[in-house]
Design an enzyme around this catalytic site. Structure first.
Site, PDB file in Angstrom:
ATOM      1  N   ASP A  65       1.227  -1.020   0.015  1.00 29.26           N
ATOM      2  CA  ASP A  65      -0.080  -0.100   0.352  1.00 29.26           C
ATOM      3  C   ASP A  65       0.584   1.188   0.005  1.00 29.26           C
ATOM      4  O   ASP A  65       1.751   0.951   0.616  1.00 29.26           O
ATOM      5  CB  ASP A  65      -1.023   0.165   1.481  1.00 29.26           C
ATOM      6  CG  ASP A  65      -2.018   1.092   1.135  1.00 29.26           C
ATOM      7  OD1 ASP A  65      -1.756   2.145   0.931  1.00 29.26           O
ATOM      8  OD2 ASP A  65      -2.904   0.440   1.533  1.00 29.26           O
ATOM      9  N   GLY A  69      -3.966   6.874   0.996  1.00 28.59           N
ATOM     10  CA  GLY A  69      -5.459   6.647   0.574  1.00 28.59           C
ATOM     11  C   GLY A  69      -5.483   6.620  -0.710  1.00 28.59           C
ATOM     12  O   GLY A  69      -5.067   6.611  -1.375  1.00 28.59           O
ATOM     13  N   SER A 118       0.909  -0.917  -5.707  1.00 28.74           N
ATOM     14  CA  SER A 118       1.496  -1.732  -6.585  1.00 28.74           C
ATOM     15  C   SER A 118       2.500  -2.247  -7.412  1.00 28.74           C
ATOM     16  O   SER A 118       2.994  -2.834  -7.694  1.00 28.74           O
ATOM     17  CB  SER A 118      -0.081  -2.154  -6.325  1.00 28.74           C
ATOM     18  OG  SER A 118      -0.311  -3.270  -7.281  1.00 28.74           O
ATOM     19  N   ASP A 135      -7.055  -5.249  -2.885  1.00 27.90           N
ATOM     20  CA  ASP A 135      -8.280  -4.481  -2.203  1.00 27.90           C
ATOM     21  C   ASP A 135      -7.613  -3.561  -2.401  1.00 27.90           C
ATOM     22  O   ASP A 135      -7.426  -2.910  -1.140  1.00 27.90           O
ATOM     23  CB  ASP A 135      -8.026  -4.976  -0.482  1.00 27.90           C
ATOM     24  CG  ASP A 135      -9.480  -3.890  -0.106  1.00 27.90           C
ATOM     25  OD1 ASP A 135     -10.364  -3.696  -1.088  1.00 27.90           O
ATOM     26  OD2 ASP A 135      -9.731  -4.498   1.152  1.00 27.90           O
ATOM     27  N   HIS A 138     -10.028   1.618  -6.717  1.00 28.51           N
ATOM     28  CA  HIS A 138     -11.390   1.239  -7.397  1.00 28.51           C
ATOM     29  C   HIS A 138     -11.666   1.424  -8.609  1.00 28.51           C
ATOM     30  O   HIS A 138     -12.729   1.953  -9.051  1.00 28.51           O
ATOM     31  CB  HIS A 138     -12.688   1.780  -6.212  1.00 28.51           C
ATOM     32  CG  HIS A 138     -12.554   0.204  -5.004  1.00 28.51           C
ATOM     33  ND1 HIS A 138     -13.233   0.551  -4.588  1.00 28.51           N
ATOM     34  CD2 HIS A 138     -11.809  -0.823  -4.668  1.00 28.51           C
ATOM     35  CE1 HIS A 138     -13.529   0.099  -3.995  1.00 28.51           C
ATOM     36  NE2 HIS A 138     -12.639  -0.783  -4.004  1.00 28.51           N
TER      37      HIS A 138
HETATM   38 MG    MG Z   1     -12.417  -3.089   0.002  1.00 30.39          MG
END
Ligand code: MG
Length: 219
Positions: A65, A69, A118, A135, A138
Site C-alpha cells: 500500500d 489513501g 502496487s 483490495d 477502485h
Molecule cells: Mg475493499
C-alpha cells in the site's frame, strides 16, 4: 488475540467480519504453501485477518500500500477521513494506523509492509505467491493494474481473492467485478463460493487448464 478483537485493534476499514473470517480461513490453508500478498492494507483490518492466519504456519504476509489513501479517500471525496490526514505532510497517511495495528496484534514477525504503489512493488517481483488479495484502488486503471501485476505470480492452486464485488452497480463501483470477470473468463481459475462482496478464485494447475487456454496469460 482472537479474530473478534480485530475490530477493536483496527477499527478503521471496510471489511465485513464474515469476509474477514473467510480471508482468515483461505489464508490459513494458503500460508502453509507459500507467502501471501495483499494490495490495499489501509489501516490494517484485512492485514490482521490474513496475518493471524499466516502466523499459524509461521508464514509471511506482504502488505502492499502506498498509504496515501485511494482516490475516494482524498480531501473532499466521499470516503475522506480527517483523522487520516497528516497536516505536517499535507497528505493522507494511513501507515501510522497500519503500523500500530500490526504491532498491537503481535504480527511484526509475520507482516512485511511494502510502502509503495502496487505496480512499483511488482516491477521486479518473482517470488511465487500462494494467495493474492486485491483490495486496492477502485478505478478501472488501479484494479486492472493490480490484477495484471500480481495474478500471474500465483502458484498452481493459489487463491485470488478480490474485494468489493458488487453485482448491483448502484451499490458500488464495478472495477473489482471487472477484474474478477476477466480472471474467470481467462479459464485459468476455478470459481469458489463468494462471501458477501469477496470473490474467490483458485488458480488451476497446468494439467487442469483446458488446452485452448493453456497458453493464455491472465489478461
Ligand atoms: Mg475493499
Amino acid at each position: 488475540m482472537e479474530l473478534a478483537d480485530i475490530d477493536t485493534i483496527a477499527p478503521k476499514g471496510f471489511l465485513d467480519p464474515d469476509e474477514g473470517r473467510a480471508l482468515f480461513e483461505l489464508a490459513r490453508q494458503a500460508s502453509a504453501r507459500g507467502p501471501i500478498l495483499e494490495i490495499g492494507g489501509y489501516c490494517g483490518k484485512s492485514t490482521l485477518y490474513l496475518g493471524m492466519a499466516c502466523k499459524v504456519n509461521r508464514g509471511i504476509l506482504y502488505s502492499v500500500d502506498h498509504h496515501r489513501g485511494s482516490e475516494e479517500q482524498q480531501p473532499g471525496q466521499p470516503y475522506f477521513d480527517p483523522e487520516l490526514y497528516d497536516p505536517l505532510q499535507s497528505r493522507v497517511d494511513t501507515f501510522r494506523f497500519f503500523r500500530r495495528a500490526v504491532e498491537e496484534a503481535g504480527l511484526e514477525d509475520t507482516v512485511v509492509p511494502i510502502v509503495a504503489a502496487s505496480r512499483v512493488a511488482a516491477r521486479m517481483w518473482s517470488t511465487a505467491l500462494a494467495m493474492v488479495f486485491i483490495d486496492g484502488g477502485h478505478t478501472y486503471e488501479a484494479a486492472f493494474d493490480d490484477y495484471v501485476s500480481w495474478s500471474g505470480l500465483l502458484m498452481p492452486g493459489g487463491i485470488l481473492a478480490v474485494h468489493d464485488i458488487f453485482l448491483d452497480p448502484s451499490e458500488g463501483g464495478q472495477a473489482p467485478r471487472f477484474v474478477y470477470s476477466l480472471a474467470l473468463a481467462s479459464g485459468l481459475y476455478e470459481e469458489l463460493p463468494m462471501v458477501k462482496t469477496l470473490g474467490v478464485l483458485r488458480r488451476r494447475g497446468p494439467g487442469q487448464v483446458p488446452p485452448e487456454v493453456s497458453s493464455r496469460r491472465d489478461w
